[in-house]
Design a protein around this motif. Structure first.
Motif, PDB file in Angstrom:
ATOM      1  N   MET A 121     -37.579 -66.031  12.544  1.00 38.64           N
ATOM      2  CA  MET A 121     -36.510 -65.421  13.470  1.00 38.64           C
ATOM      3  C   MET A 121     -36.763 -66.041  14.756  1.00 38.64           C
ATOM      4  SD  MET A 121     -37.612 -61.488  13.093  1.00 38.64           S
ATOM      5  CE  MET A 121     -36.746 -60.887  14.506  1.00 38.64           C
ATOM      6  N   TYR A 122     -38.011 -66.415  15.352  1.00 39.47           N
ATOM      7  CA  TYR A 122     -38.008 -67.141  16.743  1.00 39.47           C
ATOM      8  C   TYR A 122     -37.390 -68.615  16.520  1.00 39.47           C
ATOM      9  CZ  TYR A 122     -40.611 -69.034  20.493  1.00 39.47           C
ATOM     10  OH  TYR A 122     -40.589 -69.770  21.811  1.00 39.47           O
ATOM     11  N   LEU A 123     -37.662 -69.371  15.573  1.00 37.94           N
ATOM     12  CA  LEU A 123     -36.922 -70.806  15.560  1.00 37.94           C
ATOM     13  C   LEU A 123     -35.667 -70.710  15.601  1.00 37.94           C
ATOM     14  CD1 LEU A 123     -37.333 -73.715  15.362  1.00 37.94           C
ATOM     15  CD2 LEU A 123     -37.766 -73.436  12.905  1.00 37.94           C
ATOM     16  N   THR A 124     -34.875 -69.897  14.558  1.00 36.69           N
ATOM     17  CA  THR A 124     -33.586 -69.845  14.344  1.00 36.69           C
ATOM     18  C   THR A 124     -32.836 -69.419  15.564  1.00 36.69           C
ATOM     19  OG1 THR A 124     -33.723 -67.614  13.297  1.00 36.69           O
ATOM     20  CG2 THR A 124     -33.493 -69.618  11.905  1.00 36.69           C
ATOM     21  N   ALA A 125     -33.517 -68.214  16.242  1.00 35.36           N
ATOM     22  CA  ALA A 125     -32.729 -67.725  17.545  1.00 35.36           C
ATOM     23  C   ALA A 125     -32.955 -68.817  18.720  1.00 35.36           C
ATOM     24  CB  ALA A 125     -33.618 -66.587  17.837  1.00 35.36           C
ATOM     25  N   SER A 126     -33.970 -69.504  18.668  1.00 37.85           N
ATOM     26  CA  SER A 126     -34.234 -70.596  19.634  1.00 37.85           C
ATOM     27  C   SER A 126     -33.234 -71.860  19.454  1.00 37.85           C
ATOM     28  CB  SER A 126     -35.641 -71.282  19.659  1.00 37.85           C
ATOM     29  OG  SER A 126     -36.545 -70.102  19.926  1.00 37.85           O
ATOM     30  N   LEU A 127     -32.918 -72.071  18.391  1.00 33.24           N
ATOM     31  CA  LEU A 127     -32.063 -73.090  17.947  1.00 33.24           C
ATOM     32  C   LEU A 127     -30.453 -72.772  18.382  1.00 33.24           C
ATOM     33  CD1 LEU A 127     -33.204 -74.383  14.412  1.00 33.24           C
ATOM     34  CD2 LEU A 127     -33.381 -75.637  16.593  1.00 33.24           C
ATOM     35  N   LEU A 128     -30.213 -71.505  18.139  1.00 37.20           N
ATOM     36  CA  LEU A 128     -28.974 -71.019  18.586  1.00 37.20           C
ATOM     37  C   LEU A 128     -28.616 -70.750  20.083  1.00 37.20           C
ATOM     38  CD1 LEU A 128     -26.477 -69.524  17.644  1.00 37.20           C
ATOM     39  CD2 LEU A 128     -27.524 -67.355  17.626  1.00 37.20           C
TER      40      LEU A 128
END
Length: 326
Positions: free
Chosen positions: A74-81
């Motif tokens: 969740m954290y990585l995908t949100a950060s990439l977005l």
């Protein structure tokens, strides 16, 4: 089998519903605001991200595996977005998050199924790896999202908030897959007895792999719903949320040993956890006891699952008697 075992099993299987009624009575007596319709709507909205996450976790748990990396995903995908999404429209943003999170789940599934490494070890390692990558990319700073995404939190359809719509949609798809398709029946078969499923000709590795992909996709969707609500992510985003997802699933009747449970129970477990947190907030409980309450919920969930599994095993056991004996 003694009737007492069946009575205890019945209580354990309905423990979440009994606990929910008790919570309604206790918090309702302590605060008039708790029983307000608007507050129940707020509870469901708040529970949506965890419910979606727990639905994905249910697929993994049903196969007798576990996924500890969903919070980090969740954290990585949100950060990439946040870093590279710019002013991207929310449908494209959601699609990107789903694809990336699904790929992360596929990596977990591939290592577990084709290399034969225990899921606990693999997902524990990817938990730290993914969170470390996200912190490195963001320099551990708080990342903000565009209005295209945050405005979704105020969107609704026929008066139903977008978070609830997303959570109901995920639930409906998961329920159909698990209970109305051959793949769903295969998931239960693999969790019930992997060796027997393999001898029956089921592609056990492929089924487990796909369950981890589903878990990853649900982590992406749950994370997306969450960021529309909070509008930003920091280093603590998604931290330890995987334990709440596991607790929600187990509280709802999903066995940690695989083969038993449903997404309906999982959803109820997620709502139950948020009901506790909401009630504590309304009565102005000390925020420092929140982690203790969450830990207690996890402990109770695991204890109930252990006792429930032992009783079910006893009920299903067949006593073999010699021919001629009654």
């Amino acid at each position: 089998m003694k009737p007492g075992y069946r009575a205890i099993l019945l209580i354990l299987q309905n423990a979440p519903y009994v606990l929910f009624i008790i919570l309604l009575v206790v918090f309702g007596l302590m605060s008039d605001r708790f029983l307000a319709v608007a507050n129940f709507r707020n509870i469901i909205v708040q529970a949506a991200p965890i419910a979606i996450l727990a639905i994905g976790m249910t697929f993994v748990l049903l196969t007798g595996q576990i996924d500890l990396s969903v919070g980090a995903s969740m954290y990585l995908t949100a950060s990439l977005l946040a870093l590279y999404g710019g002013d991207i429209a929310w449908p494209q943003g959601l699609l990107a998050v789903i694809v990336v999170a699904g790929l992360l789940g596929a990596v977990n599934g591939a290592i577990i199924t084709w290399l034969g490494v225990a899921s606990f070890i693999v997902t524990l390692a990817t938990l730290f790896i993914l969170r470390g990558i996200a912190m490195w990319l963001s320099n551990t700073r708080t990342l903000m999202f565009s209005d295209q995404i945050t405005n979704l939190n105020r969107a609704s359809l026929f008066g139903i908030p977008s978070a609830i719509i997303a959570f109901v949609a995920v639930f409906a798809v998961a329920w159909v897959v698990l209970h109305q398709t051959s793949f769903g029946r295969q998931v239960y078969a693999v969790g019930g007895d992997p060796e027997a499923a393999r001898k029956a000709g089921l592609a056990v590795r492929r089924i487990v792999f796909l369950c981890f992909v589903i878990s990853g996709v649900c982590a992406g969707i749950g994370g997306f719903v969450s960021i529309t609500q909070i509008g930003a992510v920091g280093p603590k985003y998604g931290d330890q949320i995987e334990f709440s997802a596991i607790a929600a699933a187990v509280l709802g009747g999903v066995s940690l040993f695989g083969g038993r449970g449903s997404v309906l129970g999982t959803v109820f477990g997620a709502v139950l956890i948020k009901t506790v947190q909401n009630g504590l907030n309304i009565i102005n409980a000390d925020p420092y006891i929140y982690p203790l309450v969450t830990a207690a919920i996890i402990f109770v969930a695991v204890a109930i699952d252990g006792v429930r599994t032992r009783i079910i095993d006893r009920l299903e056991r067949r006593t073999i008697r010699p021919i001629g004996q009654g």
